[in-house]
Design a protein around this motif. Structure first.
Motif, mmCIF file in Angstrom:
data_model
loop_
_atom_site.group_PDB
_atom_site.id
_atom_site.type_symbol
_atom_site.label_atom_id
_atom_site.label_comp_id
_atom_site.label_asym_id
_atom_site.label_seq_id
_atom_site.Cartn_x
_atom_site.Cartn_y
_atom_site.Cartn_z
ATOM 1 N N VAL B 3 -1.840 -34.917 3.235
ATOM 2 C CA VAL B 3 -3.139 -34.815 3.174
ATOM 3 C C VAL B 3 -3.618 -33.483 2.891
ATOM 4 O O VAL B 3 -3.186 -32.475 3.642
ATOM 5 N N VAL B 4 -4.583 -33.350 1.764
ATOM 6 C CA VAL B 4 -5.097 -31.657 1.764
ATOM 7 C C VAL B 4 -6.447 -31.709 1.809
ATOM 8 O O VAL B 4 -7.299 -32.594 1.394
ATOM 9 N N SER B 5 -6.909 -30.794 2.760
ATOM 10 C CA SER B 5 -8.442 -30.486 2.901
ATOM 11 C C SER B 5 -8.826 -29.281 2.190
ATOM 12 O O SER B 5 -8.065 -28.337 1.964
ATOM 13 N N GLN B 6 -10.210 -29.202 2.013
ATOM 14 C CA GLN B 6 -10.685 -27.990 1.433
ATOM 15 C C GLN B 6 -12.164 -27.672 2.137
ATOM 16 O O GLN B 6 -12.873 -28.661 2.783
ATOM 17 N N HIS B 7 -12.247 -26.657 2.261
ATOM 18 C CA HIS B 7 -13.425 -26.058 2.768
ATOM 19 C C HIS B 7 -14.211 -24.958 2.434
ATOM 20 O O HIS B 7 -13.537 -23.904 2.055
ATOM 21 N N PRO B 8 -15.549 -24.835 1.980
ATOM 22 C CA PRO B 8 -16.474 -26.004 2.337
ATOM 23 C C PRO B 8 -16.400 -27.045 1.259
ATOM 24 O O PRO B 8 -15.853 -26.707 0.108
ATOM 25 N N SER B 9 -17.085 -28.081 1.158
ATOM 26 C CA SER B 9 -17.132 -29.154 0.360
ATOM 27 C C SER B 9 -18.321 -28.723 -0.826
ATOM 28 O O SER B 9 -17.833 -28.743 -2.044
ATOM 29 N N ARG B 10 -19.189 -28.006 -0.359
ATOM 30 C CA ARG B 10 -20.307 -27.325 -1.202
ATOM 31 C C ARG B 10 -20.985 -26.121 -0.746
ATOM 32 O O ARG B 10 -20.869 -25.842 0.297
ATOM 33 N N VAL B 11 -21.050 -25.112 -1.768
ATOM 34 C CA VAL B 11 -21.563 -24.000 -1.379
ATOM 35 C C VAL B 11 -22.388 -23.353 -2.502
ATOM 36 O O VAL B 11 -21.948 -23.579 -3.579
ATOM 37 N N ILE B 12 -23.438 -22.894 -1.907
ATOM 38 C CA ILE B 12 -24.590 -22.320 -3.085
ATOM 39 C C ILE B 12 -24.773 -20.616 -2.589
ATOM 40 O O ILE B 12 -24.877 -20.555 -1.413
ATOM 41 N N CYS B 13 -24.527 -19.904 -3.453
ATOM 42 C CA CYS B 13 -24.642 -18.597 -3.368
ATOM 43 C C CYS B 13 -25.413 -17.688 -4.516
ATOM 44 O O CYS B 13 -25.856 -18.454 -5.429
ATOM 45 N N LYS B 14 -25.633 -16.327 -4.006
ATOM 46 C CA LYS B 14 -26.548 -15.885 -5.030
ATOM 47 C C LYS B 14 -25.570 -15.067 -6.038
ATOM 48 O O LYS B 14 -24.433 -14.551 -5.392
ATOM 49 N N SER B 15 -26.096 -14.891 -7.204
ATOM 50 C CA SER B 15 -25.409 -14.123 -8.132
ATOM 51 C C SER B 15 -24.984 -12.549 -7.357
ATOM 52 O O SER B 15 -25.682 -12.050 -7.039
ATOM 53 N N GLY B 16 -23.691 -12.356 -7.879
ATOM 54 C CA GLY B 16 -23.273 -10.931 -7.241
ATOM 55 C C GLY B 16 -22.464 -11.159 -5.925
ATOM 56 O O GLY B 16 -21.764 -10.171 -5.461
ATOM 57 N N THR B 17 -22.571 -12.140 -5.123
ATOM 58 C CA THR B 17 -21.934 -12.237 -3.825
ATOM 59 C C THR B 17 -20.557 -13.064 -3.814
ATOM 60 O O THR B 17 -20.100 -13.546 -5.067
ATOM 61 N N SER B 18 -19.668 -12.660 -2.898
ATOM 62 C CA SER B 18 -18.473 -13.323 -3.223
ATOM 63 C C SER B 18 -18.223 -14.647 -2.245
ATOM 64 O O SER B 18 -18.991 -14.762 -1.208
ATOM 65 N N VAL B 19 -17.502 -15.649 -2.651
ATOM 66 C CA VAL B 19 -17.265 -16.912 -2.057
ATOM 67 C C VAL B 19 -15.926 -17.070 -1.507
ATOM 68 O O VAL B 19 -14.926 -16.912 -2.576
ATOM 69 N N LYS B 20 -15.515 -17.507 -0.443
ATOM 70 C CA LYS B 20 -14.187 -17.894 -0.120
ATOM 71 C C LYS B 20 -14.140 -19.310 0.115
ATOM 72 O O LYS B 20 -14.822 -19.961 0.757
ATOM 73 N N ILE B 21 -12.814 -20.054 -0.453
ATOM 74 C CA ILE B 21 -12.787 -21.501 -0.515
ATOM 75 C C ILE B 21 -11.477 -21.796 0.140
ATOM 76 O O ILE B 21 -10.463 -20.902 -0.162
ATOM 77 N N GLU B 22 -11.288 -22.501 1.366
ATOM 78 C CA GLU B 22 -9.903 -22.726 2.036
ATOM 79 C C GLU B 22 -9.291 -23.974 1.462
ATOM 80 O O GLU B 22 -10.069 -24.895 1.294
ATOM 81 N N CYS B 23 -7.995 -24.096 1.473
ATOM 82 C CA CYS B 23 -7.297 -25.110 1.010
ATOM 83 C C CYS B 23 -6.156 -25.376 2.176
ATOM 84 O O CYS B 23 -5.578 -24.402 2.263
ATOM 85 N N ARG B 24 -6.413 -26.439 2.632
ATOM 86 C CA ARG B 24 -5.080 -26.666 3.938
ATOM 87 C C ARG B 24 -4.256 -27.979 3.542
ATOM 88 O O ARG B 24 -5.028 -29.023 3.173
ATOM 89 N N SER B 25 -3.121 -27.773 3.835
ATOM 90 C CA SER B 25 -2.239 -29.096 3.959
ATOM 91 C C SER B 25 -2.162 -29.452 5.468
ATOM 92 O O SER B 25 -1.791 -28.740 6.293
ATOM 93 N N LEU B 26 -2.416 -30.802 5.784
ATOM 94 C CA LEU B 26 -2.934 -30.922 7.149
ATOM 95 C C LEU B 26 -1.616 -31.543 7.845
ATOM 96 O O LEU B 26 -1.436 -31.382 8.993
ATOM 97 N N ASP B 27 -0.729 -32.182 7.012
ATOM 98 C CA ASP B 27 0.367 -32.968 7.778
ATOM 99 C C ASP B 27 1.760 -32.504 6.825
ATOM 100 O O ASP B 27 2.734 -33.263 7.021
#
Lengths: 112, 115
Positions: B3-27
């Motif tokens: 099982v692989v999870s991701q966080h967040p599932s949805r993100v809205i941001c303003k132009s010029g900002t940075s966004v981090k997405i996480e990916c985890r293997s659960l088992d």
């Protein structure tokens, strides 16, 4: 029938019928192939795989056929159900790398 | 399993900002993680491959300074979209494979919208 949309070909079938989704792969050196199902807004879900030393593999209601001569892969779904409606992607992998190359995908629509 | 999870599932941001997405293997322990981008009605395009403890390998045409990937542990990889612009809006999907797995298993994806 089968039609080509703007980006994704679509296969429409009646519930209970068998579905056949086709894929042409690009690399004759590819030795591992996978079919994934992707529902709207979700990640791809593994369905079935096959290695190049086989030409047929069966799962539950699904069969994958591999024709290396013409670089063709197909996914057969028996007794198609509404829950099978999704986009289906084939992917190929060459043995000396972990990378998967995805096909363009086919949208399967199942009508009652 | 696998099982692989991701966080967040949805993100809205303003132009010029940075966004981090996480990916985890659960088992399972993911020795290799992959990051893909998918535009509407299109296929998955591989962006980069990361192995735990080493630098990511980027596909041709993917800017490594814009899409920062860190694979610091055997269960976590992060993708940071720096100075995001509207054209970066897409569905980002990670996958993971491990020593006992024959194939890649995919996360549920993250929908990024840049305003």
């Amino acid at each position: 029938g089968e039609s080509v949309g703007l980006h994704l070909p679509t296969l429409s079938v009646q519930e209970g019928d068998n579905s056949i989704i086709n894929c042409a792969y690009s690399n004759s050196a590819s030795d591992y192939f996978i079919w994934y199902k992707q529902e709207s807004g979700k990640g791809p879900q593994f369905i079935i795989d096959i290695r190049s030393n086989m030409d047929k593999r069966q799962g539950q209601r699904v069969t994958v056929l591999l024709n290396k001569t013409v670089k063709h892969l197909s996914l057969q779904i028996a007794a198609t159900q509404p829950g099978d409606s999704a986009v289906y992607f084939c992917a190929e992998n060459k043995g000396n790398t972990d990378k998967l190359i995805f096909g363009t995908g086919t949208r399967l629509q199942v009508f009652p | 399993g696998a099982v692989v999870s991701q966080h967040p599932s949805r993100v809205i941001c303003k132009s010029g900002t940075s966004v981090k997405i996480e990916c985890r293997s659960l088992d399972f322990q993911a020795t290799t993680m992959f990051w893909y981008r998918q535009f509407p009605k299109q296929s998955l395009m591989l962006m980069a491959t990361s192995n735990e403890g080493s630098k990511a390998t980027y596909e041709q045409g993917v800017e490594k300074d814009k899409f920062l990937i860190n694979h610091a542990s055997l269960t976590l990889s992060t993708l940071t979209v720096t100075s995001a612009h509207p054209e970066d809006s897409s569905f980002y999907i990670c996958s993971a494979s491990g020593p006992r797995l024959d194939t890649q298993y995919f996360g549920p994806g993250t929908r990024l919208t840049v305003l």
